[in-house]
Design an enzyme around this catalytic site. Structure first.
Site, PDB file in Angstrom:
ATOM      1  N   SER A 176       0.865  -1.181   0.000  1.00  0.00           N
ATOM      2  CA  SER A 176       0.000   0.000   0.000  1.00  0.00           C
ATOM      3  C   SER A 176       0.905   1.235   0.000  1.00  0.00           C
ATOM      4  O   SER A 176       2.008   1.200   0.561  1.00  0.00           O
ATOM      5  CB  SER A 176      -0.932   0.006   1.209  1.00  0.00           C
ATOM      6  N   VAL A 194       0.955   4.248   1.443  1.00  0.00           N
ATOM      7  CA  VAL A 194       1.362   4.893   2.698  1.00  0.00           C
ATOM      8  C   VAL A 194       2.378   4.015   3.432  1.00  0.00           C
ATOM      9  O   VAL A 194       3.382   4.504   3.959  1.00  0.00           O
ATOM     10  CB  VAL A 194       0.128   5.179   3.583  1.00  0.00           C
ATOM     11  N   CYS A 195       2.120   2.697   3.436  1.00  0.00           N
ATOM     12  CA  CYS A 195       3.053   1.790   4.121  1.00  0.00           C
ATOM     13  C   CYS A 195       4.420   1.828   3.450  1.00  0.00           C
ATOM     14  O   CYS A 195       5.455   1.848   4.130  1.00  0.00           O
ATOM     15  CB  CYS A 195       2.514   0.359   4.111  1.00  0.00           C
ATOM     16  N   GLY A 196       4.429   1.834   2.133  1.00  0.00           N
ATOM     17  CA  GLY A 196       5.701   1.875   1.412  1.00  0.00           C
ATOM     18  C   GLY A 196       6.462   3.156   1.714  1.00  0.00           C
ATOM     19  O   GLY A 196       7.671   3.133   1.944  1.00  0.00           O
TER      20      GLY A 196
END
Lengths: 165, 182
Positions: free
Chosen positions: A48, A50-52
């Site tokens: 995702s 934001v996670c990356g």
């Protein structure tokens, strides 16, 4: 989706665990890093955006974490194969832990499990003895950055002299 | 101690004369951008910030700080150090603009051509970049950004408060006008 009041609070002893981690699938958990501050960065899912971005930010800040002798452990409910590909695509060198089987068990033990089956976006800083010294729950769509982490590490450095050099 | 759900980040390193500043020194609103020259979102924000400065010429000044996310943008640090090498020669903004207008040409060969186009000596700048003569400045900006709650690029601070809205011109105008008339 998440329970904002459920995240583990400062002063608690961090639950122990050992789960497969990148790069080689070896079992890792916070106990293996006693004597150093540990940052547990729970995130909802590999791939995702934001996670990356969040994990890339922490990778870029690796030299700053090193000044505190702090270990960063990313953790989500994804499997180790997904983590490996994700880490490679994002250039992430710190361990990503697979809280996959039984799914979300670690996240549950830290109060960072959401009812949709993902980990919450939560940060937990452990002192060198394994006690929670700071925790923070971010909305899933917001990258929490690292300022709160470094404030917590500053407090540890002042109390326990964990800075390198 | 309760667990906070969201905290608004604030700029911790105040703006000084050592910063790269575009716009009037006495502007009512200071926008600090932490940017990565290879970041496509920074590239998308660049013309909007340019237009913001044009439309609010008396109100806004822009401060640019380096925030290269090197593990996903392999040319970002080199570009930042090149911009700083231009900066010590008083040509930071020309280099900054070239970098954002040529984001697909940041490899070392094209970057040298860019330096030449800006009117600077490529061999001299290349040597400084190879020796990381300006790496400390880039790193200082990066660490300051981390400590201020930069959570991606671009991250903007409007009068010291992190702007968590969009980077389209209307969003920027709204944020700046609100800061100018609190």
């Amino acid at each position: 989706m998440s329970d904002p009041n459920g995240l583990i609070q400062p002063g608690r002893t961090a639950p122990g665990f050992a789960v497969p981690a990148t790069p080689d699938g070896a079992l890792l958990g916070p106990e293996q890093f006693r004597g150093r501050p540990v940052v547990l960065a729970f995130y909802p899912a590999d791939w995702s955006p934001v996670c990356g971005d969040q994990m890339s930010l922490y990778q870029s800040a690796a030299p700053v974490f090193a000044q505190y002798r702090a270990v960063v452990l990313g953790i989500s409910v994804d499997g180790i194969w997904s983590h490996r590909a994700f880490a490679e695509s994002r250039g992430i060198e710190f361990p990503l832990l697979a809280d996959f089987e039984p799914k979300g068990e670690v996240a549950r033990s830290y109060g960072a499990y959401m009812s949709n089956g993902e980990a919450a976006r939560a940060l937990v800083v452990l002192d060198p003895t394994g006690t929670v010294t700071w925790s923070y729950l971010s909305p899933p769509d917001v990258n929490p950055g690292a300022d709160g982490i470094f404030d917590a590490l500053d407090r540890l450095a002042a109390d326990r002299k964990v800075m390198a050099g | 101690m309760s667990t906070p759900l969201q905290v608004t980040a604030r700029l911790r390193d105040p703006v000084t004369t050592e910063d790269h500043i575009r716009g009037p020194a006495d502007a009512a609103v200071t926008v600090v951008e932490y940017g990565d020259f290879q970041c496509q979102f920074c590239g998308a924000a660049y013309p909007n910030l340019h237009e913001l400065l044009r439309q609010r010429a008396d109100t806004v000044r822009l401060v640019y700080r380096y925030f290269p996310i090197a593990n996903v943008h392999p040319y970002a640090e080199r570009a930042a150090e090149t911009a700083e090498a231009a900066g010590v020669r008083g040509r930071f903004w020309e280099m900054h603009d070239w970098l954002y207008e040529h984001q697909d040409q940041l490899d070392p060969v094209h970057l040298s051509l860019g330096v030449e186009q800006v009117g600077l000596p490529p061999d001299e700048l290349n040597a400084e970049v190879e020796n990381h003569a300006h790496a400390d400045r880039v790193r200082r900006d990066f660490v300051g950004g981390i400590r201020s709650g930069v959570n991606g690029t671009p991250t903007l601070f409007v009068n010291g408060v992190r702007h968590d809205g969009g980077y389209d011109l209307p969003d920027l105008l709204t944020a700046v006008d609100a800061a100018a008339n609190p």
